[in-house]
Design a protein around this motif. Structure first.
Motif, PDB file in Angstrom:
ATOM      1  N   SER A  15       0.817  -1.222   0.000  1.00 35.97           N
ATOM      2  CA  SER A  15       0.000   0.000   0.000  1.00 35.97           C
ATOM      3  C   SER A  15       0.845   1.263   0.000  1.00 35.97           C
ATOM      4  CB  SER A  15      -0.915   0.009   1.231  1.00 35.97           C
ATOM      5  OG  SER A  15      -0.149   0.160   2.416  1.00 35.97           O
ATOM      6  N   GLY A  16       2.129   1.131   0.354  1.00 38.00           N
ATOM      7  CA  GLY A  16       2.984   2.306   0.489  1.00 38.00           C
ATOM      8  C   GLY A  16       2.821   2.996   1.825  1.00 38.00           C
ATOM      9  N   ARG A  17       1.945   2.460   2.687  1.00 41.39           N
ATOM     10  CA  ARG A  17       1.666   3.107   3.976  1.00 41.39           C
ATOM     11  C   ARG A  17       2.385   2.439   5.146  1.00 41.39           C
ATOM     12  NH1 ARG A  17      -3.065   3.675   1.008  1.00 41.39           N
ATOM     13  NH2 ARG A  17      -3.903   5.801   1.006  1.00 41.39           N
ATOM     14  N   GLY A  18       3.055   1.328   4.892  1.00 38.00           N
ATOM     15  CA  GLY A  18       3.718   0.614   5.975  1.00 38.00           C
ATOM     16  C   GLY A  18       5.129   0.214   5.614  1.00 38.00           C
ATOM     17  N   LEU A  19       5.804  -0.388   6.596  1.00 39.00           N
ATOM     18  CA  LEU A  19       7.172  -0.872   6.409  1.00 39.00           C
ATOM     19  C   LEU A  19       7.250  -2.333   6.839  1.00 39.00           C
ATOM     20  CD1 LEU A  19       9.291   2.048   7.941  1.00 39.00           C
ATOM     21  CD2 LEU A  19       8.892   1.591   5.518  1.00 39.00           C
ATOM     22  N   ARG A  20       8.215  -3.031   6.265  1.00 37.74           N
ATOM     23  CA  ARG A  20       8.446  -4.413   6.667  1.00 37.74           C
ATOM     24  C   ARG A  20       9.939  -4.636   6.840  1.00 37.74           C
ATOM     25  NH1 ARG A  20       4.980  -7.242   3.576  1.00 37.74           N
ATOM     26  NH2 ARG A  20       3.604  -7.016   5.369  1.00 37.74           N
ATOM     27  N   PHE A  21      10.287  -5.296   7.955  1.00 37.29           N
ATOM     28  CA  PHE A  21      11.666  -5.650   8.247  1.00 37.29           C
ATOM     29  C   PHE A  21      11.778  -7.185   8.269  1.00 37.29           C
ATOM     30  CE2 PHE A  21      10.665  -1.685  10.263  1.00 37.29           C
ATOM     31  CZ  PHE A  21      11.795  -0.891  10.145  1.00 37.29           C
ATOM     32  N   PHE A  22      12.834  -7.717   7.676  1.00 39.94           N
ATOM     33  CA  PHE A  22      13.151  -9.130   7.821  1.00 39.94           C
ATOM     34  C   PHE A  22      14.381  -9.218   8.719  1.00 39.94           C
ATOM     35  CE2 PHE A  22      10.539  -9.163   4.052  1.00 39.94           C
ATOM     36  CZ  PHE A  22       9.805 -10.335   4.192  1.00 39.94           C
ATOM     37  N   VAL A  23      14.278 -10.016   9.791  1.00 43.23           N
ATOM     38  CA  VAL A  23      15.301 -10.029  10.837  1.00 43.23           C
ATOM     39  C   VAL A  23      15.848 -11.439  11.017  1.00 43.23           C
ATOM     40  CG1 VAL A  23      15.729  -9.614  13.295  1.00 43.23           C
ATOM     41  CG2 VAL A  23      14.197  -8.101  12.026  1.00 43.23           C
ATOM     42  N   ARG A  24      17.157 -11.539  11.149  1.00 49.08           N
ATOM     43  CA  ARG A  24      17.786 -12.827  11.406  1.00 49.08           C
ATOM     44  C   ARG A  24      17.525 -13.244  12.853  1.00 49.08           C
ATOM     45  NH1 ARG A  24      18.815 -14.960   7.665  1.00 49.08           N
ATOM     46  NH2 ARG A  24      20.765 -14.111   6.823  1.00 49.08           N
ATOM     47  N   GLY A  25      17.057 -14.476  13.031  1.00 53.63           N
ATOM     48  CA  GLY A  25      16.812 -14.997  14.374  1.00 53.63           C
ATOM     49  C   GLY A  25      15.332 -15.003  14.729  1.00 53.63           C
ATOM     50  N   LEU A  26      14.966 -15.881  15.660  1.00 51.09           N
ATOM     51  CA  LEU A  26      13.587 -15.960  16.152  1.00 51.09           C
ATOM     52  C   LEU A  26      13.455 -15.059  17.373  1.00 51.09           C
ATOM     53  CD1 LEU A  26      13.003 -19.825  15.895  1.00 51.09           C
ATOM     54  CD2 LEU A  26      12.393 -18.050  14.244  1.00 51.09           C
ATOM     55  N   VAL A  27      12.558 -14.101  17.313  1.00 56.80           N
ATOM     56  CA  VAL A  27      12.377 -13.143  18.402  1.00 56.80           C
ATOM     57  C   VAL A  27      10.979 -13.295  18.979  1.00 56.80           C
ATOM     58  CG1 VAL A  27      13.996 -11.550  17.331  1.00 56.80           C
ATOM     59  CG2 VAL A  27      11.555 -11.290  16.883  1.00 56.80           C
ATOM     60  N   ASP A  28      10.775 -12.765  20.180  1.00 56.87           N
ATOM     61  CA  ASP A  28       9.468 -12.836  20.823  1.00 56.87           C
ATOM     62  C   ASP A  28       8.469 -11.976  20.063  1.00 56.87           C
ATOM     63  OD1 ASP A  28      10.367 -14.534  22.742  1.00 56.87           O
ATOM     64  OD2 ASP A  28      10.798 -12.977  24.218  1.00 56.87           O
ATOM     65  N   GLY A  29       7.337 -12.576  19.721  1.00 56.09           N
ATOM     66  CA  GLY A  29       6.353 -11.893  18.895  1.00 56.09           C
ATOM     67  C   GLY A  29       5.529 -10.865  19.650  1.00 56.09           C
ATOM     68  N   ARG A  30       4.940  -9.957  18.898  1.00 53.09           N
ATOM     69  CA  ARG A  30       4.013  -8.953  19.426  1.00 53.09           C
ATOM     70  C   ARG A  30       2.998  -8.655  18.329  1.00 53.09           C
ATOM     71  NH1 ARG A  30       7.308  -9.789  22.910  1.00 53.09           N
ATOM     72  NH2 ARG A  30       8.151  -8.337  24.475  1.00 53.09           N
ATOM     73  N   LYS A  31       1.779  -8.282  18.732  1.00 56.41           N
ATOM     74  CA  LYS A  31       0.806  -7.739  17.780  1.00 56.41           C
ATOM     75  C   LYS A  31      -0.090  -6.780  18.548  1.00 56.41           C
ATOM     76  CE  LYS A  31      -2.449  -8.824  14.071  1.00 56.41           C
ATOM     77  NZ  LYS A  31      -3.277  -7.610  14.307  1.00 56.41           N
TER      78      LYS A  31
END
Length: 613
Positions: A137-153
């Protein structure tokens, strides 16, 4: 975007998909057969509210795919071929624990026309730790990160962190200044997890404050001999659907169920997965018989059905344990649902306020048997969340962002500072002159501004007329022209625009989330660089000598500074020293304020011998 089905907006437009750019991060993902295609699809939830969703498609068949069913995934080349052949908007990538990568979404943080980011999102990008791209949409960002981290939503925080069971659309629209490889990102992850946790805590506090205010209103109406208000009658009507006596019974059942999730959740949902990072159970929508991409979260703080949360649901996806039992077990009514929970929790309804008559043995057995019995392996209680030491990550020192000083070596963007002074010494006048120096870019009294900036002064004591007199007097003295400050200086009086960002409730600090949100919005909307809060004591109602309470308030201003990219100056009184010169340790009340700010200065009166020099 969500709306009623009668008001369906046009399908989002998009350019033809021609594959993804040749970047190291994408080359790495291309090696795994974790790809899905996707298309915009109009979805209507159970409340009749619809939105354009982005469900995954199986590249092999063109039918619906699933982020949890590997049989519907394909290679990168197969996904691209399907997208091109059917003129689809794009493709997506599935996260699984075995690849040990995580994905982060920042929603609605970017202007699609100008590319400008909200200040808090800009901070995340400025860490420049890993591959970052712009959403479809052009309204958000996405990061791809190495490693498994604790999730949030946390929707209010605009932050979603995933490690598995999720497909992420991939655009290849790389954000300049960030790496083109997937890397570890400890500072980014910690920053966004803290933001999400703060918003979650604020939501809890605001809900508690709202309940307390409702209770007080009801008490006042009762004391005045008035009947219940319309909203109170509506709430009573809703409770009546559950209550056959014992008004506190339903609340007690829900509270006990939330405090002991292990006793009942997996009896209902054998596939529910415990998440140590969030302290919640997660139930996938496919296990609920739904087609939504989002899951059901059952947390001690509350239950949320993310499948309908952002689709106009009347309760924003919020559910109680009794609601959940009614929805997913064949309980005829709330009574049966509550009795089922009591059985799992080892409670007798009559002992916790049930006044609808003693439960018969048939009731006990019938409701207890509803729902699948848990398998033996589900009986073990999940281990508690563990603290883990984080290894130091070496980076090129030249890539670390420098502190952005705004005024001398005192005001810093993204941080709070403090000015400590005895009463009547002229600290408000100093603040006004500093504000004018920042607005004009001129060194007026030896405090060098670093460029011209936009400034807001909030004075909690003086009326706006007094502020006008002081500001105009300073302008005349320093020969500042009207054109130098118009559109750059903002002034609010606490008499017209009071600010109370926190108060005490039963010994706890309650954050006024609407006030904080309004401050954040106006700082961002007016692109404020510096906020002066004069005096600090007027912006809250917590105990001034309580270190924990003052620490919460001071750090709340720090969070605002970080999220909006401004500098916040907290003006504070000193204790009485009998005329002796003060130091920062003489600040009145809790020392937590000084510990929370990045820079602190004091104002002292000039002695006679100093004046003669």
């Amino acid at each position: 975007m969500s709306t009623t089905n009668m008001e369906r907006p046009p399908k989002p437009s998009y350019p033809p998909f021609n594959g993804l750019p040749d970047l190291p991060a994408i080359r790495e993902m291309r090696e795994r057969p974790h790809w899905l295609a996707w298309n915009y699809e109009w979805k209507v939830n159970r409340q009749g509210v619809g939105k354009w969703d982005k469900p995954p498609l199986n590249p092999h068949t063109g039918q619906h795919g699933s982020s949890t069913d590997p049989a519907t995934w394909a290679t990168y080349e197969q996904a691209v071929a399907r997208a091109k052949r059917e003129n689809l908007p794009g493709i997506g990538y599935v996260l699984t624990p075995d690849i040990e990568d995580s994905g982060i979404d920042l929603d609605k943080c970017r202007d699609p026309e100008t590319g400008k980011l909200q200040a808090w999102a800009q901070v995340a990008v400025d860490f420049a730790e890993t591959y970052t791209e712009i959403s479809p949409s052009g309204r958000g960002l996405r990061f791809f990160v190495r490693g498994l981290v604790d999730g949030r939503k946390i929707d209010a925080a605009q932050v979603e962190i995933y490690t598995e069971g999720r497909y992420l659309t991939v655009t290849g629209r790389h954000v300049p200044g960030t790496p083109t490889e997937i890397r570890e990102a400890p500072r980014l992850v910690a920053y966004l997890q803290e933001r999400a946790d703060q918003f979650r805590e604020a939501q809890r506090a605001a809900a508690e404050l709202a309940r307390e205010m409702d209770r007080k209103k009801a008490e006042k109406r009762a004391e005045a001999g008035m009947g219940p208000s319309i909203s109170e009658r509506a709430a009573a009507s809703a409770r009546a659907r559950h209550d056959t006596g014992g008004g506190d019974f339903w609340r007690t059942v829900n509270d006990r169920a939330l405090s002991n999730l292990h006793a009942w959740v997996q009896s209902m949902f054998p596939t529910a997965k415990w998440q140590s990072g969030t302290g919640a159970y997660r139930v996938k929508q496919k296990d609920l018989g739904e087609t939504y991409e989002e899951d059901l979260s059952i947390h001690p703080d509350g239950i949320k059905d993310f499948g309908v949360a952002d689709m106009g649901d009347a309760m924003d996806g919020g559910r109680s344990p009794i609601d959940i039992v009614q929805d997913y077990l064949p309980a005829r009514d709330a009574r049966e649902a509550a009795f089922w929970l009591c059985d799992r929790l080892g409670l007798r309804p009559e002992d916790i306020g049930w006044r609808g008559g003693k439960r018969e043995d048939g009731d006990h057995q019938g409701t207890a048997d509803r729902g699948p019995s848990p398998e033996p392996e589900h009986q073990a209680e999940p281990p508690p969340p563990a603290f883990q030491a984080r290894p130091f990550v070496w980076v090129d020192p030249r890539t670390l962002p420098q502190r952005e000083w705004l005024l001398g070596r005192h005001l810093i963007r993204h941080y709070t500072s403090a000015t400590i002074s005895p009463g009547g010494l002229g600290k408000s006048s100093i603040i006004i002159v500093d504000a004018l120096a920042l607005v004009t870019g001129r060194n007026l009294i030896g405090h060098q501004p670093h460029g011209r900036h936009r400034v807001m002064i909030w004075n909690g004591e003086d009326p706006i007329e007094e502020m006008q007199k002081r500001i105009l007097a300073a302008c005349l003295h320093f020969e500042i022209d009207r054109t130098e400050i118009e559109g750059r200086l903002f002034v609010n009086s606490g008499r017209d625009d009071p600010i109370t960002i926190a108060k005490m409730h039963r010994g706890d600090v309650v954050i006024a989330v609407p006030v904080v949100d309004a401050l954040k919005a106006t700082i961002l909307a007016n692109q404020i660089d510096v906020v002066f809060v004069d005096p600090f004591v007027s912006c809250h109602e917590v105990t001034e000598n309580d270190n924990n309470a003052v620490d919460r308030v001071a750090k709340l201003w720090g969070r605002l500074a970080g999220e909006t990219g401004c500098s916040v100056e907290l003006v504070h009184h000193s204790r009485k020293t009998g005329g002796a010169e003060i130091t920062i340790e003489d600040a009145r009340g809790a020392v937590a304020l000084l510990a929370a700010v990045r820079s602190a200065r004091t104002l002292n009166g000039m002695q006679k011998d100093e004046a003669e020099k």
